[in-house]
Design an enzyme around this catalytic site. Structure first.
Site, mmCIF file in Angstrom:
data_model
loop_
_atom_site.group_PDB
_atom_site.id
_atom_site.type_symbol
_atom_site.label_atom_id
_atom_site.label_comp_id
_atom_site.label_asym_id
_atom_site.label_seq_id
_atom_site.Cartn_x
_atom_site.Cartn_y
_atom_site.Cartn_z
ATOM 1 N N CYS A 57 70.715 43.809 47.319
ATOM 2 C CA CYS A 57 72.103 44.167 47.670
ATOM 3 C C CYS A 57 73.116 43.689 46.642
ATOM 4 C CB CYS A 57 72.455 43.626 49.050
ATOM 5 S SG CYS A 57 71.423 44.334 50.344
ATOM 6 N N HIS B 66 80.374 43.937 49.467
ATOM 7 C CA HIS B 66 79.139 44.583 49.914
ATOM 8 C C HIS B 66 79.287 44.884 51.407
ATOM 9 C CE1 HIS B 66 75.100 45.575 50.733
ATOM 10 N NE2 HIS B 66 74.784 44.433 51.309
ATOM 11 N N ASN C 64 74.521 49.693 55.815
ATOM 12 C CA ASN C 64 74.247 48.885 54.624
ATOM 13 C C ASN C 64 73.409 49.729 53.651
ATOM 14 O OD1 ASN C 64 73.337 47.066 52.734
ATOM 15 N ND2 ASN C 64 72.827 45.467 54.211
HETATM 16 O O1 UT7 Z 1 72.652 43.318 52.800
HETATM 17 C C1 UT7 Z 1 71.827 42.211 52.718
HETATM 18 C C2 UT7 Z 1 72.149 41.187 53.632
HETATM 19 N N1 UT7 Z 1 71.957 41.506 55.017
HETATM 20 C C3 UT7 Z 1 72.893 41.116 55.828
HETATM 21 O O2 UT7 Z 1 73.934 40.705 55.399
HETATM 22 C C4 UT7 Z 1 72.620 41.112 57.308
HETATM 23 C C5 UT7 Z 1 73.006 39.767 57.867
HETATM 24 N N2 UT7 Z 1 72.813 39.629 59.275
HETATM 25 C C6 UT7 Z 1 73.506 40.343 60.199
HETATM 26 O O3 UT7 Z 1 74.275 41.206 59.861
HETATM 27 C C7 UT7 Z 1 73.319 39.999 61.659
HETATM 28 O O4 UT7 Z 1 72.605 38.784 61.754
HETATM 29 C C8 UT7 Z 1 72.594 41.096 62.466
HETATM 30 C C9 UT7 Z 1 73.495 42.299 62.647
HETATM 31 C C10 UT7 Z 1 71.310 41.479 61.753
HETATM 32 C C11 UT7 Z 1 72.228 40.562 63.850
HETATM 33 O O5 UT7 Z 1 73.379 40.076 64.522
HETATM 34 P P1 UT7 Z 1 73.327 38.661 65.261
HETATM 35 O O6 UT7 Z 1 74.605 38.511 65.956
HETATM 36 O O7 UT7 Z 1 72.962 37.636 64.241
HETATM 37 O O8 UT7 Z 1 72.205 38.876 66.319
HETATM 38 P P2 UT7 Z 1 70.792 38.134 66.474
HETATM 39 O O9 UT7 Z 1 69.877 38.488 65.384
HETATM 40 O O10 UT7 Z 1 71.050 36.684 66.746
HETATM 41 O O11 UT7 Z 1 70.316 38.788 67.812
HETATM 42 C C12 UT7 Z 1 70.991 38.585 69.050
HETATM 43 C C13 UT7 Z 1 70.247 39.331 70.127
HETATM 44 C C14 UT7 Z 1 68.767 39.012 70.129
HETATM 45 O O12 UT7 Z 1 68.336 38.998 71.455
HETATM 46 P P3 UT7 Z 1 68.045 37.572 72.189
HETATM 47 O O13 UT7 Z 1 66.984 36.920 71.361
HETATM 48 O O14 UT7 Z 1 69.358 36.866 72.162
HETATM 49 O O15 UT7 Z 1 67.596 38.001 73.541
HETATM 50 C C15 UT7 Z 1 68.148 40.202 69.438
HETATM 51 O O16 UT7 Z 1 66.828 40.436 69.833
HETATM 52 O O17 UT7 Z 1 70.349 40.747 69.893
HETATM 53 C C16 UT7 Z 1 69.047 41.324 69.890
HETATM 54 N N3 UT7 Z 1 69.039 42.481 69.002
HETATM 55 C C17 UT7 Z 1 69.405 43.709 69.409
HETATM 56 N N4 UT7 Z 1 69.824 44.163 70.593
HETATM 57 C C18 UT7 Z 1 70.132 45.474 70.677
HETATM 58 C C19 UT7 Z 1 68.715 42.524 67.690
HETATM 59 N N5 UT7 Z 1 68.844 43.785 67.232
HETATM 60 C C20 UT7 Z 1 69.285 44.534 68.267
HETATM 61 C C21 UT7 Z 1 69.608 45.882 68.422
HETATM 62 N N6 UT7 Z 1 70.022 46.303 69.638
HETATM 63 N N7 UT7 Z 1 69.529 46.770 67.393
#
Ligand code: UT7
Length: 327
Positions: free
Chosen positions: A118, A254, A284
């Site tokens: 990225c 980004h 992204n």
């Molecule tokens: O470009 C390169 C760099 N990449 C990035 O910059 C991405 C960086 N990370 C992020 O943007 C965020 O961490 C995400 C968007 C990937 C995730 O957001 P988050 O607020 O950090 O959520 P999380 O991973 O902590 O997940 C929270 C909950 C989890 O459920 P539990 O364990 O709390 O029950 C996940 O399983 O959300 C769940 N979850 C989803 N739920 C519905 C994860 N993906 C999804 C989904 N739909 N697509």
């Protein structure tokens, strides 16, 4: 330091290309335990473009490059080099850049890929600037192009809803400057990587496994690094030329997650009115996200000649960096 000469690498053309197929968040609800509401609120993404079957990264890159050439009023024979940032080149080799070179009908000069995920476009800009300042090239096409849809695990809701395909391109030209921050062109760069974090964002395939593999990400961990490192690299790039964030017209970040974008702006002390945001429409697109945002930002009338811009990115490696330029 990059102000070793009074020559500057100045943007003289910009363009982009997005594949025709648009996929709204709601489409994922049929196959995954996810919702439009979750994707929108956690990432800011509403839709993304996916390449058609058989449509490759070099195809997207060629169309973006053609748009940039049209914007500059130039023919491809006027280019000395192509630097293409991608992690999804059509093949293991040759480079996607050489494919674009052939597609554009350019039989002279040289072309190569840069792979910093990225952060790829930031690295490509820094490399293109170095080619120009060292006199190895006068006009360089700098492209970011990706087809991340090809490396998605469609059963992993934590990643497959976040990425999209697309390409953007800039043409940089050597122009004389005064050496001051009033010059147009790239004024400062800051590049970083730290391979100790390579396991929080990677593709689990490649030459070693003899398959292409799928993207794997510990989203929360990447998020944590992102806000902190992006604000720091932007501030470092600005401080190298004695500038501060309040002198910036536009941040062009980004486009991974609106919460990372706004968190970084907040750390820099800049209001969201001075940030170009396209993540809602593109998702992204990895190395393509910054040139896409620059091209769309110009088309919207946000970015104008003479504006001071800081652009920053972080991704797999980890690799991150920032570029300060006057448009
Ligand atoms: O470009 C390169 C760099 N990449 C990035 O910059 C991405 C960086 N990370 C992020 O943007 C965020 O961490 C995400 C968007 C990937 C995730 O957001 P988050 O607020 O950090 O959520 P999380 O991973 O902590 O997940 C929270 C909950 C989890 O459920 P539990 O364990 O709390 O029950 C996940 O399983 O959300 C769940 N979850 C989803 N739920 C519905 C994860 N993906 C999804 C989904 N739909 N697509």
């Amino acid at each position: 330091m990059n102000t070793v000469s009074h020559s500057r690498a100045v943007v003289i053309g910009v363009g982009h290309y997005l594949p025709e197929r648009v996929v709204e968040n709601a489409e994922f609800e049929a196959s995954l335990d996810t919702s439009d509401e979750w994707i929108r609120s956690r990432s800011g993404i509403e839709r993304r473009h996916f390449a058609a079957e058989g449509e490759t990264t070099s195809d997207l890159a060629t169309k973006a490059a053609q748009a940039a050439l049209a914007d500059a009023g130039l023919d491809a024979t006027a280019l000395d080099a192509i630097v293409l940032a991608t992690s999804t080149a059509d093949m293991t080799f040759p480079s996607a850049a050489t494919m674009v070179q052939a597609n554009l009908g350019m039989t002279k000069g040289f072309a190569f890929d840069v792979q910093a995920v990225c952060a790829g476009f930031i690295y490509a800009l820094a490399n293109a600037q170095a080619l120009i300042l060292s006199g190895q090239a006068r006009r360089v096409m700098v492209i970011g192009a990706e087809t991340f849809s090809r490396i998605m695990d469609w059963t992993d809701r934590g990643t497959c809803v976040l990425f999209g395909d697309g390409a953007g391109a800039l043409i940089l030209e050597a122009q004389p400057g005064t050496g001051s921050n009033d010059d147009r062109g790239i004024l400062s760069t800051d590049l970083n990587s730290d391979g100790r974090h390579r396991d929080i964002l990677y593709v689990d395939g490649g030459v070693a496994t003899q398959n292409t593999g799928f993207l794997r990400m510990q989203g929360k961990e990447v998020f944590r690094h992102a806000v902190e490192k992006l604000a720091a690299t932007a501030e470092t790039a600005l401080s190298k030329i004695g500038m501060s964030a309040d002198e910036i017209d536009w941040v062009v970040p980004h486009q991974a997650n609106i919460r990372i974008i706004s968190g970084t702006a907040r750390k820099l002390g800049l209001p969201m009115e001075r940030v170009v945001v396209t993540v809602q429409d593109h998702g992204n697109t990895s190395a393509a996200s910054i040139p896409l945002a620059l091209s769309v930002g110009k088309a919207r009338g946000q970015i104008r000649q003479g504006d001071m811009i800081v652009t920053e990115a972080i991704g797999g490696g980890l690799a991150w960096g920032a570029v300060v330029l006057r448009w």
